[in-house]
Design a protein around this motif. Structure first.
Motif, PDB file in Angstrom:
ATOM      1  N   GLU A   1      10.846  95.246  46.026  1.00 52.04           N
ATOM      2  CA  GLU A   1       9.405  95.350  45.788  1.00 52.04           C
ATOM      3  C   GLU A   1       8.788  93.991  45.455  1.00 52.04           C
ATOM      4  OE1 GLU A   1       8.623  98.279  42.822  1.00 52.04           O
ATOM      5  OE2 GLU A   1      10.028  99.743  43.684  1.00 52.04           O
ATOM      6  N   PHE A   2       9.575  93.097  44.840  1.00 51.18           N
ATOM      7  CA  PHE A   2       9.075  91.778  44.463  1.00 51.18           C
ATOM      8  C   PHE A   2       9.311  90.736  45.549  1.00 51.18           C
ATOM      9  CE2 PHE A   2       9.818  94.006  40.516  1.00 51.18           C
ATOM     10  CZ  PHE A   2       8.786  93.594  39.686  1.00 51.18           C
ATOM     11  N   ALA A   3      10.202  91.048  46.486  1.00 47.17           N
ATOM     12  CA  ALA A   3      10.662  90.051  47.454  1.00 47.17           C
ATOM     13  C   ALA A   3       9.540  89.521  48.348  1.00 47.17           C
ATOM     14  CB  ALA A   3      11.773  90.639  48.314  1.00 47.17           C
ATOM     15  N   SER A   4       8.580  90.357  48.673  1.00 48.70           N
ATOM     16  CA  SER A   4       7.545  89.947  49.623  1.00 48.70           C
ATOM     17  C   SER A   4       6.631  88.850  49.067  1.00 48.70           C
ATOM     18  CB  SER A   4       6.702  91.154  50.035  1.00 48.70           C
ATOM     19  OG  SER A   4       6.077  91.723  48.903  1.00 48.70           O
ATOM     20  N   THR A   5       6.548  88.726  47.743  1.00 44.47           N
ATOM     21  CA  THR A   5       5.660  87.726  47.143  1.00 44.47           C
ATOM     22  C   THR A   5       6.416  86.511  46.605  1.00 44.47           C
ATOM     23  OG1 THR A   5       5.755  88.875  45.000  1.00 44.47           O
ATOM     24  CG2 THR A   5       3.963  89.477  46.505  1.00 44.47           C
ATOM     25  N   PHE A   6       7.737  86.515  46.756  1.00 45.20           N
ATOM     26  CA  PHE A   6       8.534  85.398  46.240  1.00 45.20           C
ATOM     27  C   PHE A   6       8.413  84.185  47.154  1.00 45.20           C
ATOM     28  CE2 PHE A   6      12.639  83.121  45.812  1.00 45.20           C
ATOM     29  CZ  PHE A   6      12.517  82.756  44.481  1.00 45.20           C
ATOM     30  N   ASP A   7       8.366  82.986  46.555  1.00 39.93           N
ATOM     31  CA  ASP A   7       8.207  81.741  47.302  1.00 39.93           C
ATOM     32  C   ASP A   7       9.579  81.196  47.717  1.00 39.93           C
ATOM     33  OD1 ASP A   7       7.543  79.290  48.343  1.00 39.93           O
ATOM     34  OD2 ASP A   7       6.148  78.749  46.737  1.00 39.93           O
ATOM     35  N   TYR A   8      10.027  81.608  48.894  1.00 35.38           N
ATOM     36  CA  TYR A   8      11.337  81.174  49.378  1.00 35.38           C
ATOM     37  C   TYR A   8      11.317  79.710  49.804  1.00 35.38           C
ATOM     38  CZ  TYR A   8      12.586  86.109  49.385  1.00 35.38           C
ATOM     39  OH  TYR A   8      12.841  87.405  48.995  1.00 35.38           O
TER      40      TYR A   8
ATOM     41  N   PRO B   1      21.531  76.956  53.992  1.00 34.67           N
ATOM     42  CA  PRO B   1      21.531  76.844  55.457  1.00 34.67           C
ATOM     43  C   PRO B   1      20.565  77.826  56.099  1.00 34.67           C
ATOM     44  CG  PRO B   1      23.764  76.756  54.622  1.00 34.67           C
ATOM     45  CD  PRO B   1      22.895  77.113  53.452  1.00 34.67           C
ATOM     46  N   GLU B   2      19.927  77.382  57.169  1.00 35.51           N
ATOM     47  CA  GLU B   2      18.911  78.212  57.842  1.00 35.51           C
ATOM     48  C   GLU B   2      19.509  79.489  58.423  1.00 35.51           C
ATOM     49  OE1 GLU B   2      19.053  75.980  62.216  1.00 35.51           O
ATOM     50  OE2 GLU B   2      17.299  75.736  60.905  1.00 35.51           O
ATOM     51  N   MET B   3      20.845  79.532  58.594  1.00 34.82           N
ATOM     52  CA  MET B   3      21.491  80.740  59.101  1.00 34.82           C
ATOM     53  C   MET B   3      21.377  81.897  58.107  1.00 34.82           C
ATOM     54  SD  MET B   3      23.011  77.736  59.934  1.00 34.82           S
ATOM     55  CE  MET B   3      24.523  77.491  58.997  1.00 34.82           C
ATOM     56  N   ILE B   4      21.153  81.561  56.838  1.00 39.63           N
ATOM     57  CA  ILE B   4      20.966  82.580  55.804  1.00 39.63           C
ATOM     58  C   ILE B   4      19.470  82.851  55.686  1.00 39.63           C
ATOM     59  CG2 ILE B   4      21.311  83.189  53.372  1.00 39.63           C
ATOM     60  CD1 ILE B   4      23.670  81.231  53.337  1.00 39.63           C
ATOM     61  N   ALA B   5      19.021  83.957  56.225  1.00 42.46           N
ATOM     62  CA  ALA B   5      17.592  84.271  56.260  1.00 42.46           C
ATOM     63  C   ALA B   5      17.083  84.691  54.880  1.00 42.46           C
ATOM     64  CB  ALA B   5      17.342  85.394  57.270  1.00 42.46           C
ATOM     65  N   ASN B   6      15.790  84.529  54.675  1.00 49.18           N
ATOM     66  CA  ASN B   6      15.176  84.971  53.419  1.00 49.18           C
ATOM     67  C   ASN B   6      15.433  86.456  53.173  1.00 49.18           C
ATOM     68  OD1 ASN B   6      14.186  82.401  53.071  1.00 49.18           O
ATOM     69  ND2 ASN B   6      12.125  82.890  53.806  1.00 49.18           N
ATOM     70  N   GLU B   7      15.436  87.219  54.237  1.00 45.62           N
ATOM     71  CA  GLU B   7      15.672  88.653  54.140  1.00 45.62           C
ATOM     72  C   GLU B   7      17.041  88.941  53.533  1.00 45.62           C
ATOM     73  OE1 GLU B   7      14.957  92.812  54.760  1.00 45.62           O
ATOM     74  OE2 GLU B   7      13.613  91.089  54.793  1.00 45.62           O
ATOM     75  N   ASN B   8      17.997  88.067  53.816  1.00 46.16           N
ATOM     76  CA  ASN B   8      19.364  88.265  53.326  1.00 46.16           C
ATOM     77  C   ASN B   8      19.479  88.111  51.817  1.00 46.16           C
ATOM     78  OD1 ASN B   8      19.731  88.229  56.080  1.00 46.16           O
ATOM     79  ND2 ASN B   8      21.503  86.889  56.057  1.00 46.16           N
TER      80      ASN B   8
END
Length: 307
Positions: A245-252, A262-269
């Motif tokens: 629920e908080f993930a969508s507003t987090f500043d990755y 590494p870019e291979m690890i997506a924010n979604e992960n």
């Protein structure tokens, strides 16, 4: 049942996390106490004389952390090598040298007091532990398989240690601590779930979150009152489902500017293991200040996990 609460949570709350059929002489909740998938909450030490105690000791047997130091400074660290380590670990899926899922990670650490970098390896054995779950009513087989899985988990951490040496040269081993295990004594059984065994004067390591600090600590004589046990981290403040629920507003982007991922690890992960999911390190250390002295402090500057 005697309960000692080193956590910031109220006693009635942490008590409610215990299995209803647990018969314990004493239970200790550390600052990282939080419920999870296992029968006992993480960050818990249980002393029991209950005959059928093994059903409380299952889940991620032998999960632990290995700390090592490199003979190099942060300036010598190359992101390209970190990416290669990612692919080497990926190639080991299901074999030794597999980082695993969940909150398991590999961190590159920068010391606050010297210019040498260190690495912290946190791996589990969730799949291997399933081999133990069905043996709770067969004590001898359970114990044998449990110890085997713990050895596998240790070998797994050292396999990643060897991968690090492949790219960063010879490393100096500091410690390796299992934090999911049991100890059979002549008076009863000690179950440590998300807690390490340490005797007075012995060191262990406590990380906090993905971009938070890590401390190397030494146990004081007071740990004899906790069955020679200490916490293994700061613990979650929210479940994985709540974290979404908080993930969508987090500043990755800000996170990736602070630490290399590494870019291979997506924010979604990483959304369910982002920094906001975990407790503050210093607040947790303050709760156990009579049990520890702080020897060294590190900051995280590179991360691998959720691969």
């Amino acid at each position: 049942m005697e309960v000692i609460n080193y956590s910031a949570e109220p006693l009635n709350k942490v008590y409610g996390w215990l299995p209803h059929d647990l018969e314990a002489e004493k239970v200790i909740f550390f600052p990282d106490a939080c419920p999870g998938k296992s029968p006992l909450p993480t960050g818990t030490v249980v002393f029991t004389k209950q005959e059928k105690w093994r059903k409380f000791a299952i889940s991620d047997c032998g999960c632990g952390m290995l700390l090592c130091e490199a003979n190099m400074s942060k300036e010598d660290f190359k992101k390209e090598k970190w990416d290669k380590i990612y692919f080497d670990i990926q190639a080991n899926k299901g074999k030794l040298g597999d980082l695993g899922s969940g909150n398991h990670f590999l961190d590159a650490l920068e010391s606050y007091t010297d210019d040498k970098i260190s690495f912290l390896i946190h791996t589990g054995s969730r799949n291997e532990s399933k081999l133990v779950d069905d043996l709770i009513d067969r004590p001898q087989k359970f114990d044998t398989k449990f110890y085997d899985v713990c050895e596998w988990a240790k070998d797994n951490r050292f396999a990643i240690f060897k991968i690090l040496e492949k790219y960063f040269g010879r490393l100096n081993f500091v410690l390796d601590k299992n934090h999911n295990h049991f100890e059979i004594t002549d008076k009863g059984v000690i179950i440590r779930k998300g807690a390490v065994k340490v005797i007075p004067g012995e060191q262990t390591v406590v990380p906090s979150n993905m971009n938070g600090d890590v401390v190397l600590i030494t146990a004081t004589d007071e740990v004899e009152n906790t069955y020679n046990s200490l916490c293994h981290g700061t613990g979650r403040v929210m479940s994985r489902s709540e974290a979404k629920e908080f993930a969508s507003t987090f500043d990755y982007d800000a996170l990736r500017e602070k630490i290399y991922i590494p870019e291979m690890i997506a924010n979604e992960n990483i959304k369910t293991d982002a920094p906001f999911c975990y407790r503050d390190l210093d607040s947790c250390l303050g709760l156990i200040d009579n049990l520890i002295t702080i020897d060294k402090r590190f900051s995280v500057f590179a991360y691998l996990g959720q691969m």
